[in-house]
Write a protein that holds these residues in place. Structure first.
Motif, PDB file in Angstrom:
ATOM      1  N   GLY A   9       9.951   2.236  17.065  1.00 22.57           N
ATOM      2  CA  GLY A   9      10.888   1.129  17.012  1.00 22.57           C
ATOM      3  C   GLY A   9      10.531   0.182  15.879  1.00 22.57           C
ATOM      4  O   GLY A   9       9.498   0.317  15.230  1.00 22.57           O
ATOM      5  N   PRO A  10      11.378  -0.824  15.640  1.00 19.23           N
ATOM      6  CA  PRO A  10      11.159  -1.754  14.533  1.00 19.23           C
ATOM      7  C   PRO A  10       9.842  -2.531  14.635  1.00 19.23           C
ATOM      8  O   PRO A  10       9.125  -2.679  13.650  1.00 19.23           O
ATOM      9  N   GLU A  11       9.531  -3.016  15.810  1.00 14.88           N
ATOM     10  CA  GLU A  11       8.300  -3.804  15.967  1.00 14.88           C
ATOM     11  C   GLU A  11       7.055  -2.950  15.785  1.00 14.88           C
ATOM     12  O   GLU A  11       6.066  -3.386  15.190  1.00 14.88           O
ATOM     13  N   GLY A  12       7.086  -1.736  16.285  1.00 15.55           N
ATOM     14  CA  GLY A  12       5.959  -0.824  16.110  1.00 15.55           C
ATOM     15  C   GLY A  12       5.737  -0.477  14.652  1.00 15.55           C
ATOM     16  O   GLY A  12       4.603  -0.415  14.173  1.00 15.55           O
ATOM     17  N   ALA A  13       6.835  -0.254  13.932  1.00 12.67           N
ATOM     18  CA  ALA A  13       6.731   0.059  12.508  1.00 12.67           C
ATOM     19  C   ALA A  13       6.132  -1.109  11.745  1.00 12.67           C
ATOM     20  O   ALA A  13       5.270  -0.928  10.884  1.00 12.67           O
ATOM     21  N   LYS A  14       6.566  -2.318  12.076  1.00 11.47           N
ATOM     22  CA  LYS A  14       6.005  -3.501  11.421  1.00 11.47           C
ATOM     23  C   LYS A  14       4.535  -3.685  11.781  1.00 11.47           C
ATOM     24  O   LYS A  14       3.742  -4.141  10.959  1.00 11.47           O
ATOM     25  N   ALA A  15       4.161  -3.316  12.992  1.00 15.86           N
ATOM     26  CA  ALA A  15       2.776  -3.481  13.442  1.00 15.86           C
ATOM     27  C   ALA A  15       1.809  -2.544  12.720  1.00 15.86           C
ATOM     28  O   ALA A  15       0.632  -2.892  12.546  1.00 15.86           O
ATOM     29  N   ILE A  16       2.279  -1.386  12.281  1.00 18.55           N
ATOM     30  CA  ILE A  16       1.369  -0.460  11.596  1.00 18.55           C
ATOM     31  C   ILE A  16       1.240  -0.757  10.104  1.00 18.55           C
ATOM     32  O   ILE A  16       0.339  -0.229   9.443  1.00 18.55           O
ATOM     33  N   ALA A  17       2.103  -1.601   9.572  1.00 20.85           N
ATOM     34  CA  ALA A  17       2.066  -1.921   8.136  1.00 20.85           C
ATOM     35  C   ALA A  17       0.694  -2.417   7.674  1.00 20.85           C
ATOM     36  O   ALA A  17       0.190  -1.946   6.653  1.00 20.85           O
ATOM     37  N   PRO A  18       0.042  -3.341   8.383  1.00 20.91           N
ATOM     38  CA  PRO A  18      -1.283  -3.791   7.931  1.00 20.91           C
ATOM     39  C   PRO A  18      -2.327  -2.670   7.927  1.00 20.91           C
ATOM     40  O   PRO A  18      -3.175  -2.621   7.032  1.00 20.91           O
ATOM     41  N   ALA A  19      -2.260  -1.773   8.887  1.00 21.78           N
ATOM     42  CA  ALA A  19      -3.215  -0.656   8.923  1.00 21.78           C
ATOM     43  C   ALA A  19      -3.001   0.274   7.739  1.00 21.78           C
ATOM     44  O   ALA A  19      -3.961   0.773   7.151  1.00 21.78           O
ATOM     45  N   ILE A  20      -1.749   0.490   7.387  1.00 27.16           N
ATOM     46  CA  ILE A  20      -1.447   1.314   6.215  1.00 27.16           C
ATOM     47  C   ILE A  20      -1.985   0.634   4.964  1.00 27.16           C
ATOM     48  O   ILE A  20      -2.617   1.256   4.121  1.00 27.16           O
ATOM     49  N   ARG A  21      -1.735  -0.664   4.859  1.00 27.17           N
ATOM     50  CA  ARG A  21      -2.182  -1.427   3.699  1.00 27.17           C
ATOM     51  C   ARG A  21      -3.706  -1.379   3.552  1.00 27.17           C
ATOM     52  O   ARG A  21      -4.235  -1.250   2.456  1.00 27.17           O
ATOM     53  N   ASP A  22      -4.415  -1.460   4.666  1.00 32.62           N
ATOM     54  CA  ASP A  22      -5.879  -1.533   4.637  1.00 32.62           C
ATOM     55  C   ASP A  22      -6.569  -0.181   4.522  1.00 32.62           C
ATOM     56  O   ASP A  22      -7.755  -0.126   4.208  1.00 32.62           O
ATOM     57  N   SER A  23      -5.853   0.889   4.777  1.00 30.85           N
ATOM     58  CA  SER A  23      -6.457   2.212   4.715  1.00 30.85           C
ATOM     59  C   SER A  23      -6.812   2.578   3.280  1.00 30.85           C
ATOM     60  O   SER A  23      -6.012   2.410   2.366  1.00 30.85           O
ATOM     61  N   ARG A  24      -8.005   3.116   3.114  1.00 35.22           N
ATOM     62  CA  ARG A  24      -8.436   3.515   1.771  1.00 35.22           C
ATOM     63  C   ARG A  24      -8.146   4.976   1.475  1.00 35.22           C
ATOM     64  O   ARG A  24      -8.162   5.380   0.322  1.00 35.22           O
ATOM     65  N   SER A  25      -7.909   5.774   2.507  1.00 36.60           N
ATOM     66  CA  SER A  25      -7.742   7.204   2.282  1.00 36.60           C
ATOM     67  C   SER A  25      -6.336   7.734   2.594  1.00 36.60           C
ATOM     68  O   SER A  25      -6.013   8.854   2.230  1.00 36.60           O
ATOM     69  N   LEU A  26      -5.512   6.950   3.225  1.00 40.21           N
ATOM     70  CA  LEU A  26      -4.173   7.403   3.603  1.00 40.21           C
ATOM     71  C   LEU A  26      -3.304   7.586   2.360  1.00 40.21           C
ATOM     72  O   LEU A  26      -3.162   6.669   1.564  1.00 40.21           O
ATOM     73  N   LEU A  42      12.143  -0.841   5.171  1.00 37.76           N
ATOM     74  CA  LEU A  42      11.918  -1.490   3.870  1.00 37.76           C
ATOM     75  C   LEU A  42      10.551  -2.163   3.809  1.00 37.76           C
ATOM     76  O   LEU A  42       9.884  -2.135   2.774  1.00 37.76           O
ATOM     77  N   GLU A  43      10.136  -2.749   4.912  1.00 30.67           N
ATOM     78  CA  GLU A  43       8.809  -3.364   4.964  1.00 30.67           C
ATOM     79  C   GLU A  43       7.713  -2.306   4.796  1.00 30.67           C
ATOM     80  O   GLU A  43       6.761  -2.489   4.036  1.00 30.67           O
ATOM     81  N   LEU A  44       7.854  -1.202   5.507  1.00 30.78           N
ATOM     82  CA  LEU A  44       6.889  -0.108   5.368  1.00 30.78           C
ATOM     83  C   LEU A  44       6.888   0.460   3.952  1.00 30.78           C
ATOM     84  O   LEU A  44       5.828   0.728   3.385  1.00 30.78           O
ATOM     85  N   LEU A  45       8.061   0.637   3.385  1.00 31.20           N
ATOM     86  CA  LEU A  45       8.150   1.187   2.033  1.00 31.20           C
ATOM     87  C   LEU A  45       7.486   0.280   1.007  1.00 31.20           C
ATOM     88  O   LEU A  45       6.852   0.757   0.063  1.00 31.20           O
ATOM     89  N   ALA A  46       7.587  -1.024   1.189  1.00 32.75           N
ATOM     90  CA  ALA A  46       6.931  -1.957   0.274  1.00 32.75           C
ATOM     91  C   ALA A  46       5.412  -1.769   0.312  1.00 32.75           C
ATOM     92  O   ALA A  46       4.756  -1.722  -0.729  1.00 32.75           O
ATOM     93  N   VAL A  47       4.866  -1.619   1.504  1.00 33.16           N
ATOM     94  CA  VAL A  47       3.424  -1.389   1.651  1.00 33.16           C
ATOM     95  C   VAL A  47       3.049  -0.039   1.057  1.00 33.16           C
ATOM     96  O   VAL A  47       2.049   0.085   0.342  1.00 33.16           O
ATOM     97  N   MET A  48       3.845   0.968   1.342  1.00 38.49           N
ATOM     98  CA  MET A  48       3.555   2.310   0.853  1.00 38.49           C
ATOM     99  C   MET A  48       3.649   2.386  -0.661  1.00 38.49           C
ATOM    100  O   MET A  48       2.885   3.096  -1.310  1.00 38.49           O
TER     101      MET A  48
END
Length: 64
Positions: A9-26, A42-48
């Motif tokens: 869902g939208p909130e779950g996707a937003k919640a994983i954004a910081p983990a994606i941002r902080d990951s060094r190997s993903l 769009l928020e996830l894509l910006a981080v990615m």
């Protein structure tokens, strides 16, 4: 990382954004078949984009 079919869902996707941002190997992620919607996608894509991801899966995410 395969997070497809997890009912994020939208909130779950937003919640994983910081983990994606902080990951060094993903370098690839699949969030397909989660009803995340356009705003969260769009928020996830910006981080990615910052991370120069190799592969991003967003099939059937209700993107409009």
């Amino acid at each position: 990382m395969d997070l497809s079919w997890n009912s994020l869902g939208p909130e779950g996707a937003k919640a994983i954004a910081p983990a994606i941002r902080d990951s060094r190997s993903l370098n690839s992620i699949d969030v397909g078949y989660n009803d995340i919607g356009q705003a969260a996608a769009l928020e996830l894509l910006a981080v990615m984009k910052e991370k120069a991801m190799v592969s991003i899966g967003m099939a059937s995410c209700n993107l409009g």
